[in-house]
Design an enzyme around this catalytic site. Structure first.
Site, mmCIF file in Angstrom:
data_model
loop_
_atom_site.group_PDB
_atom_site.id
_atom_site.type_symbol
_atom_site.label_atom_id
_atom_site.label_comp_id
_atom_site.label_asym_id
_atom_site.label_seq_id
_atom_site.Cartn_x
_atom_site.Cartn_y
_atom_site.Cartn_z
ATOM 1 N N HIS A 204 -32.887 -33.710 51.595
ATOM 2 C CA HIS A 204 -32.488 -32.840 50.442
ATOM 3 C C HIS A 204 -31.084 -33.197 50.081
ATOM 4 O O HIS A 204 -30.216 -33.546 51.211
ATOM 5 C CB HIS A 204 -32.427 -31.440 51.038
ATOM 6 N N ARG A 247 -34.361 -33.474 45.542
ATOM 7 C CA ARG A 247 -35.675 -33.992 46.617
ATOM 8 C C ARG A 247 -36.652 -34.646 45.902
ATOM 9 O O ARG A 247 -36.749 -34.505 44.654
ATOM 10 C CB ARG A 247 -36.178 -32.580 47.086
ATOM 11 N N LYS A 250 -38.935 -33.436 42.667
ATOM 12 C CA LYS A 250 -38.524 -31.997 41.925
ATOM 13 C C LYS A 250 -37.926 -32.455 40.708
ATOM 14 O O LYS A 250 -37.851 -33.626 40.371
ATOM 15 C CB LYS A 250 -37.348 -31.585 43.117
ATOM 16 N N ASP A 253 -31.492 -31.556 38.164
ATOM 17 C CA ASP A 253 -30.635 -30.469 38.221
ATOM 18 C C ASP A 253 -29.111 -31.097 38.281
ATOM 19 O O ASP A 253 -28.702 -31.926 39.122
ATOM 20 C CB ASP A 253 -30.943 -29.757 39.426
ATOM 21 N N CYS A 255 -26.216 -29.667 39.615
ATOM 22 C CA CYS A 255 -25.491 -29.812 40.566
ATOM 23 C C CYS A 255 -25.732 -30.887 41.462
ATOM 24 O O CYS A 255 -24.798 -31.171 42.256
ATOM 25 C CB CYS A 255 -25.589 -28.518 41.341
ATOM 26 N N TYR A 256 -26.996 -31.683 41.379
ATOM 27 C CA TYR A 256 -26.899 -32.942 42.285
ATOM 28 C C TYR A 256 -26.085 -33.876 41.698
ATOM 29 O O TYR A 256 -26.078 -35.170 42.327
ATOM 30 C CB TYR A 256 -28.602 -33.230 42.344
ATOM 31 N N ASP A 308 -27.689 -26.170 34.858
ATOM 32 C CA ASP A 308 -28.640 -27.095 35.927
ATOM 33 C C ASP A 308 -29.124 -28.106 34.979
ATOM 34 O O ASP A 308 -29.315 -29.096 35.010
ATOM 35 C CB ASP A 308 -29.661 -26.007 36.488
ATOM 36 N N ASP A 315 -22.983 -21.224 35.059
ATOM 37 C CA ASP A 315 -22.415 -20.333 36.357
ATOM 38 C C ASP A 315 -21.536 -21.256 36.742
ATOM 39 O O ASP A 315 -21.284 -22.440 36.591
ATOM 40 C CB ASP A 315 -23.605 -20.268 37.351
ATOM 41 N N HIS A 318 -22.700 -24.455 39.002
ATOM 42 C CA HIS A 318 -22.779 -25.554 38.266
ATOM 43 C C HIS A 318 -21.897 -26.121 37.571
ATOM 44 O O HIS A 318 -21.841 -27.365 37.519
ATOM 45 C CB HIS A 318 -24.100 -25.375 37.687
HETATM 46 ZN ZN LIG Z 1 -28.557 -26.918 40.801
#
Ligand SMILES: [Zn+2]
Length: 409
Positions: A204, A247, A250, A253, A255-256, A308, A315, A318
Site C-alpha cells: 500500500h 494499491r 485500485k 487518487d 493523495c497518492y 481525490d 478536503d 487531499h
Molecule cells: Zn486519497
C-alpha cells in the site's frame, strides 16, 4: 520554459489508447475503473473546448483562501476528524508553505498553544486535547511545529516524555503499535515489492512511503529490495489518468501523488548510494508531466482546495498531498543539482518539499540545527540492545539526510 506551452499528454490523439481493457471480463473493479476514465475524459474534453492554448493553472489564490479559512474555522463535516486535529494543522500549514504563503506570527503562536494542549502528560501528542497519545498525530504535531519553526514551537515538544512514549509503543519484533494497546503499523516489504501494514497483507502506498522514509532516516534503506520496490511503485502510476493508485487494481487518487511519487526521490537517492550508474540527473523515474496534468486538470476545486478525483469533494488532506505530489513532480534533485519541470505557467511553481519529512527543506535544516544542540534525553526504558544505536545514530543520520536533503542525484 521558453514561453511556448508544452503539448499536453492528455491532448495527444494516442491518449485514449491508454484506457483500461477488460479483455471481455467485466468485474466490479473494471466497471469502476471505466467510470473514472470516462469522468476524466469528460474533464479533458471540456478543458480542450475552452482552452485553445493548453496552460493548466494552479488556482493559487482560491487554495490560499480555502486554507486560511480552515486554520480558524472548520465546517461540521470535519467533526469526524476530532481525533486528528494536529493533522489538520499540518495539512494546512504545509499546503501554505508549498504555496509560499506567510503565516502571521499571531496565528503561528496560537497553533503552538493548541498543539501544546494536545500533548499528553505522559508524552507524545493526541488527536485532540484530553485524548490518548497516538503516533500519527505525534508525527503531524512535530511536523507542524517544525514548519512554524520558532523557538516557541520547538519548545512545545517535551522530548524526554516523547521518548518514553515511543519506547512504550515499541514491540519486541521491531514494529511499533500506534498507541498503547493499538494496532501495529508498517512492518514489511512483501512479494509485490511495496510495503504493507503487517506481514501477509497487500502493499500500500501510504505504508510504503512511511516505511521507506523511516529506513532512510535510519540509514538502512539497503535492507529493502530496491529494484522490486521501484517496479512496484512505477506500476502504480495510471496509464490513462496520469495520477497514482494506492494499491494494485485500485482507482487513481490525488493523495497518492505524494505517497507514491514521493518514493521516487527516496529510491533515486538509495540507488545512487548503491552505485547505480544509469540514474538520470534531470528527472525522477516516473511521468512527472502526466502527474502534473492529473493534479491540475482533475484535482482542483474551482473555489479552492484539492481532491481525490473528479466528482469527489475537496478536503485538507487531499489538498496537502496533491500539492506535495505536485511539488515532487516539479522539482528534481536538491539545492546543488536542481532541475525544474513546471507544467503550465511559471506561477504554478510550488516550493520544493523535503522527500523524507514532507516539509520544506529549510525547515528541516533549521529544526535539526536547533535540536542537535540539545542532549538526547536519557531515557531509562530503552531496550538494552538498541540503546546505543538509538543514542548515537539518529543525529548523524538525520544530519546526513538533511544536509543532503536528498542527495538524490
Ligand atoms: Zn486519497
Amino acid at each position: 520554459m521558453d514561453g511556448v506551452p508544452a503539448p499536453l499528454r492528455c491532448f495527444n490523439e494516442r491518449h485514449s489508447a491508454e484506457m483500461f481493457v477488460d479483455d471481455g471480463v467485466e468485474t466490479v473493479t473494471s466497471v469502476e475503473q471505466k467510470k473514472v476514465e470516462q469522468s476524466i475524459e469528460e474533464v479533458v474534453s471540456v478543458y480542450k473546448q475552452i482552452h485553445s492554448l493548453p496552460q493548466p493553472t494552479l488556482l493559487r489564490e482560491q487554495h490560499y483562501l480555502y486554507l486560511k479559512k480552515g486554520l480558524r474555522h472548520l465546517s461540521d463535516a470535519y467533526e469526524c476528524l476530532d481525533a486528528s486535529r494536529p493533522w489538520l494543522c499540518f495539512w494546512i500549514l504545509h499546503s501554505l508553505e508549498l504555496l509560499e504563503e506567510h503565516i502571521p506570527a499571531v496565528v503561528a503562536s496560537e497553533v503552538c498553544q493548541f498543539l501544546a494542549r494536545c500533548q499528553s502528560p505522559t508524552g507524545g501528542f493526541a488527536g485532540g486535547p484530553g485524548q490518548h497519545a497516538h503516533l500519527a498525530p505525534t508525527y503531524a504535531a512535530v511536523n507542524a511545529l517544525c514548519i512554524i519553526g520558532t523557538e516557541e514551537a520547538y519548545n512545545v515538544i517535551d522530548r524526554e516524555k516523547l521518548l518514553d512514549f515511543l519506547w512504550s509503543v515499541k514491540q519486541p519484533d521491531g514494529s511499533f503499535v500506534m498507541h498503547v494497546g493499538g494496532e501495529v503499523d508498517v512492518s514489511c516489504q512483501n512479494w509485490e515489492g511495496g510495503l504493507s501494514g503487517v506481514p501477509g497483507l497487500e502493499a500500500h502506498g501510504g505504508y510504503t512511503f512511511c516505511g521507506t522514509a523511516a529506513l532512510v532516516i535510519l540509514g538502512k534503506e539497503h535492507m529493502l529490495d530496491l529494484k522490486a520496490l521501484l517496479r512496484w511503485v512505477i506500476s502504480r502510476q495510471m496509464r490513462f489518468e496520469g495520477g497514482f493508485q494506492g494499491r494494485c487494481n485500485k482507482l487513481v487518487d490525488g493523495c497518492y501523488s505524494f505517497w507514491q511519487a514521493g518514493l521516487l526521490p527516496l529510491l533515486h537517492r538509495a540507488l545512487f548510494k548503491e552505485g547505480e550508474s544509469e540514474l538520470s540527473r534531470q528527472r525522477w523515474m516516473f511521468e512527472q508531466q502526466a502527474l502534473q496534468e492529473y493534479i491540475l486538470l482533475c484535482c482542483q476545486n474551482p473555489t479552492g482546495g484539492l481532491l481525490d478525483k473528479p466528482g469527489k469533494s475537496r478536503d485538507f488532506y487531499h489538498t496537502c498531498y496533491c500539492l506535495s505530489g505536485l511539488s515532487i513532480a516539479q522539482h528534481f534533485g536538491n539545492t546543488d543539482l536542481h532541475h525544474e519541470m513546471i507544467l503550465g505557467m511559471e506561477e504554478n511553481r510550488l516550493a520544493p518539499t523535503h522527500p523524507v519529512y514532507n516539509i520544506c527543506p529549510e525547515k528541516v535544516a533549521r529544526a535539526l540545527q536547533f535540536f542537535l544542540r540539545l542532549p538526547v534525553p536519557g531515557g531509562s526504558k530503552q531496550p538494552e540492545a538498541s540503546a546505543e544505536d538509538r543514542q548515537s545514530d539518529p543525529a548523524a543520520d538525520n544530519d546526513a539526510t538533511a544536509t543532503g536533503s536528498a542527495d538524490q542525484s
